[in-house]
Scaffold this motif. Structure first.
Motif, PDB file in Angstrom:
ATOM      1  N   ASP A 252     -70.587 -47.538 -50.085  1.00 31.43           N
ATOM      2  CA  ASP A 252     -70.480 -46.686 -51.265  1.00 31.43           C
ATOM      3  C   ASP A 252     -70.190 -45.257 -50.807  1.00 31.43           C
ATOM      4  O   ASP A 252     -71.039 -44.602 -50.202  1.00 31.43           O
ATOM      5  CB  ASP A 252     -71.795 -46.752 -52.063  1.00 31.43           C
ATOM      6  N   ASP A 253     -68.997 -44.759 -51.087  1.00 35.02           N
ATOM      7  CA  ASP A 253     -68.607 -43.423 -50.631  1.00 35.02           C
ATOM      8  C   ASP A 253     -69.532 -42.339 -51.180  1.00 35.02           C
ATOM      9  O   ASP A 253     -69.881 -41.389 -50.464  1.00 35.02           O
ATOM     10  CB  ASP A 253     -67.158 -43.131 -51.033  1.00 35.02           C
ATOM     11  N   VAL A 276     -69.969 -41.412 -40.378  1.00 37.80           N
ATOM     12  CA  VAL A 276     -70.402 -42.470 -41.300  1.00 37.80           C
ATOM     13  C   VAL A 276     -70.422 -43.848 -40.642  1.00 37.80           C
ATOM     14  O   VAL A 276     -71.402 -44.597 -40.816  1.00 37.80           O
ATOM     15  CB  VAL A 276     -69.531 -42.467 -42.572  1.00 37.80           C
ATOM     16  N   PRO A 277     -69.382 -44.274 -39.876  1.00 38.04           N
ATOM     17  CA  PRO A 277     -69.466 -45.607 -39.258  1.00 38.04           C
ATOM     18  C   PRO A 277     -70.696 -45.779 -38.380  1.00 38.04           C
ATOM     19  O   PRO A 277     -71.350 -46.826 -38.406  1.00 38.04           O
ATOM     20  CB  PRO A 277     -68.162 -45.693 -38.446  1.00 38.04           C
ATOM     21  N   GLU A 278     -71.016 -44.740 -37.604  1.00 34.33           N
ATOM     22  CA  GLU A 278     -72.198 -44.822 -36.746  1.00 34.33           C
ATOM     23  C   GLU A 278     -73.477 -44.856 -37.575  1.00 34.33           C
ATOM     24  O   GLU A 278     -74.408 -45.631 -37.281  1.00 34.33           O
ATOM     25  CB  GLU A 278     -72.221 -43.632 -35.790  1.00 34.33           C
ATOM     26  N   ARG A 284     -77.691 -50.478 -40.985  1.00 35.10           N
ATOM     27  CA  ARG A 284     -77.744 -51.943 -40.957  1.00 35.10           C
ATOM     28  C   ARG A 284     -78.838 -52.423 -40.018  1.00 35.10           C
ATOM     29  O   ARG A 284     -79.615 -53.329 -40.350  1.00 35.10           O
ATOM     30  CB  ARG A 284     -76.383 -52.524 -40.537  1.00 35.10           C
ATOM     31  N   ASP A 285     -78.899 -51.826 -38.837  1.00 38.33           N
ATOM     32  CA  ASP A 285     -79.923 -52.229 -37.869  1.00 38.33           C
ATOM     33  C   ASP A 285     -81.331 -51.945 -38.405  1.00 38.33           C
ATOM     34  O   ASP A 285     -82.247 -52.753 -38.220  1.00 38.33           O
ATOM     35  CB  ASP A 285     -79.714 -51.491 -36.552  1.00 38.33           C
ATOM     36  N   ALA A 286     -81.487 -50.806 -39.061  1.00 33.18           N
ATOM     37  CA  ALA A 286     -82.806 -50.450 -39.581  1.00 33.18           C
ATOM     38  C   ALA A 286     -83.253 -51.422 -40.660  1.00 33.18           C
ATOM     39  O   ALA A 286     -84.421 -51.832 -40.708  1.00 33.18           O
ATOM     40  CB  ALA A 286     -82.778 -49.020 -40.130  1.00 33.18           C
TER      41      ALA A 286
END
Length: 685
Positions: A252-253, A276-278, A284-286
């Motif tokens: 979601d921008d 943003v990608p990082e 996601r990992d969290a």
């Protein structure tokens, strides 16, 4: 009786209102004159929105000899929701006189113009009717409670517990999220009312799914909600609903723009969008770290309601076979694919970039199915990932074809699986009862097994597979796509067996034979053959370059055993070269096994008669082998071997006329043959 009431309360707290009501009824039957079962029957009915029944149970409870102190307050709440404001005022006055009003009740009483000390209020709002008014009175009460809740958050120090009680009372009376749903939800969650917070935020998110503030508050609330100890069978567990919410935020921008601005204000630096990608990967990992382990997969029980009050496939939605982490990966990957397609447009404004659980939660499966069918008419990016096939895609992408094949073994909802098992059991019973009608039993079993997809009339198919909801032949198409994925998985499994550190060539052949059988149903037999041959050639070339010639030979021979004649020429050329190298290598060893060398070279020549080095090497090896046999005293063996050498060199010259080396080698073989024949005649052997 008390044990039954206690069990019912546990089930009610877990969201299983039906089960709770069953226990409360048993308790009432055991003690008809006791007020507690009636009181809790009223609570369960109110929980399910059956307000008239709830009011009746509370009234009967109050008529008992020792009514629960809270019964009159609860009946007041129900009467407010029914619009019976005058009767609600009477109940609240009675509760105030009896000291049963808590903070929430006092605020409701104040909103209705009741003196919480128990006295009467001259401006009771009566309009001269029988007390039944429209819902606008309920809205007014809810609005006043929400305003009071916000007031508890103001000042020098926020009173989160008080705010949660007031906002909770407002939500129980008036299930309209109001103007600040994210703030209300946060107050409820921080104040310890996470169940009500999730309920409020769920409703607000369905009204405006593009509001990332609401979705973020919902995602945080659900992720931090305690895991239910016994799933109710009525609603999805919090972690599954959290997956749907987090999946809607990852791409979601607006969410990331707000996050970057907040980070910039916090640290006093400009935060670029290139982060943003990082940040997304970190998020996601969290989330994955906060999800329960694989054992929670069996908790995915959503019979009838599902995420946010919508069914997403019925009881045991993924059969206990999908771990929370895999469910989140499917949701996130699907959201990524949807984001690349521009998002899912709708009346909510900004396009949604979410996964299939979110689509099902919004009740937009049919609309999404039509969108997916028109967006990717010639392929399956949106269609397959937004379905039960998405889990197999995840496993194949991760290089786990065995797990992908397992994920494809069962794609039906709980009800369709149960019907299939019952039909299969019925077929088995018919076989035992009517052994003479074998043909009928076989037909029955075949009909019972069928494809591992939901039946054509299954009402839950679309919710499990929103990507297919827009296709007219969606059940058939899903089954075909599942077979194609299974075919790819089996082909990949065969390759993996060949390339493993300790290859299992028998298993590879079994996988590929099965793949070829299924490829005929998909009319992809020749294509599958070509794919298998390409994989085998690549594996053999790698082994050949690494000097593992026997492995390369076995790889090609295994593949040749399962492939039809039309694709064998591609294998034969490579096999001929590898056999030639192995045969020549063996012949050049210090103590060579010449019989094995000659056998490899014979096969190499048979497969590739135009492979000159194999032809020449075979002639040389046969001559040396003949010399060895003559030296060991076997003149007949030497003569037979030299005769073969002369024959094979003569045949080789037919392919390579006037080749000087072949001609020279043939002359030597003939000369040696003449010598051996002379020795043979003299010895008489």
């Amino acid at each position: 009786m008390r044990a039954l009431v206690g069990l019912g309360r546990v089930r009610l707290a877990d969201g299983d209102a039906d089960g709770a009501r069953t226990e409360f009824r048993h308790a009432h039957e055991a003690a008809p004159d006791d007020s507690a079962p009636l009181f809790w029957l009223g609570c369960a009915a109110a929980h399910q929105g059956e307000l008239t029944s709830a009011e009746g149970y509370f009234t009967r409870s109050l008529a008992c000899a020792t009514p629960p102190p809270r019964a009159v307050v609860q009946r007041a709440y129900v009467r407010v929701k029914l619009g019976w404001l005058e009767q609600a005022r009477d109940d609240l006055r009675a509760a105030a006189r009896g000291g049963a009003l808590d903070d929430e009740g006092a605020w409701v009483a104040a909103a209705l113009g009741v003196d919480s000390a128990g006295g009467s209020d001259s401006s009771d709002g009566s309009d001269g009717s029988d007390g039944a008014v429209s819902g606008c009175g309920v809205r007014r009460v809810g609005g006043l409670l929400r305003k009071a809740g916000l007031g508890a958050l103001g000042g020098g120090r926020a009173d989160w517990a008080r705010a949660a009680r007031l906002l909770g009372a407002a939500w129980e009376l008036d299930r309209v999220p109001g103007g600040f749903p994210a703030l209300y939800g946060a107050a409820l969650a921080v104040g310890g009312r996470r169940d009500l917070a999730a309920d409020l935020l769920d409703t607000a998110a369905r009204r405006d799914p593009a509001d990332h503030c609401v979705t973020h508050a919902l995602a945080l609330t659900l992720l931090n909600s305690p895991r239910p100890t016994a799933p109710s069978g009525r609603t999805a567990p919090p972690w599954e609903r959290a997956i749907a919410a987090w999946g809607a935020l990852l791409y979601d921008d607006s969410f990331w723009e707000r996050a970057l601005r907040a980070a910039g204000r916090r640290y006093g630096v400009e935060v670029g969008a290139d982060l943003v990608p990082e940040l997304r990967a970190g998020l996601r990992d969290a989330v994955v770290r906060r999800l329960p382990g694989e054992g929670a997969a069996g908790e995915s029980v959503v019979d009838g309601h599902g995420i946010g009050g919508h069914s997403i496939g019925g009881q045991d939605v993924h059969g206990g076979r999908v771990a929370p982490e895999a469910l989140f990966q499917r949701e996130a990957d699907a959201a990524h694919v949807l984001a690349e397609a521009g998002g899912f447009p709708g009346e909510w404004g900004a396009p949604l970039r979410c996964g299939p659980l979110r689509i099902s939660a919004l009740g937009k499966v049919r609309e999404f199915g039509s969108f997916a069918a028109t967006t990717t008419p010639g392929g399956h990016p949106l269609i397959q990932i937004f379905s039960e096939l998405g889990f197999a895609h995840l496993q194949l992408s991760a290089g786990l074809p065995g797990e992908a094949l397992a994920a494809l073994a069962e794609l039906r909802c709980h009800d369709c699986r149960a019907r299939a098992r019952a039909a299969d059991a019925g077929a088995a019973g018919s076989r035992e009862a009517a052994a003479g009608s074998r043909e009928a039993v076989v037909r029955s079993r075949e009909a019972a097994v069928g494809e591992p997809v939901c039946e054509a009339g299954c009402p839950r198919f679309d919710e499990l597979n929103p990507g297919y909801a827009g296709l007219p032949d969606r059940h058939r198409q899903l089954a075909r796509d599942a077979r194609e994925l299974a075919l790819n998985a089996r082909v990949t499994l065969g390759r993996d067996e060949l390339t493993a550190p300790r290859p299992d060539f028998g298993a590879a052949a079994a996988y590929w034979r099965r793949a070829l059988v299924h490829s005929r149903r998909l009319e992809r037999y020749r294509h599958t053959q070509a794919d298998i041959v390409s994989l085998a050639l690549a594996a053999a070339r790698d082994a050949h370059r690494a000097g593992r010639l026997t492995r390369a030979v076995t790889t090609l021979e295994t593949t040749r055993s399962v492939i039809g004649a039309n694709e064998r020429p591609r294998l034969d050329g490579q096999l001929a070269r590898v056999l030639a190298d192995r045969g020549i290598g063996e012949a050049n060893r210090e103590d060579p096994a010449l019989d094995a060398s000659a056998a490899d070279l014979r096969r190499s020549v048979a497969l590739g008669p135009r492979l000159r080095r194999a032809q020449l090497s075979l002639g040389i090896v046969l001559r040396v082998l003949a010399l060895r046999r003559w030296g060991s005293g076997s003149l007949s063996g030497a003569r037979a071997t030299l005769e073969e050498a002369a024959e094979r060199l003569t045949a080789a010259l037919a392919h390579f006329p006037d080749d000087p080396e072949l001609t020279e080698e043939l002359d030597r073989a003939r000369s040696e043959l003449d010598f051996v024949r002379g020795q043979f005649d003299e010895s008489g052997r």
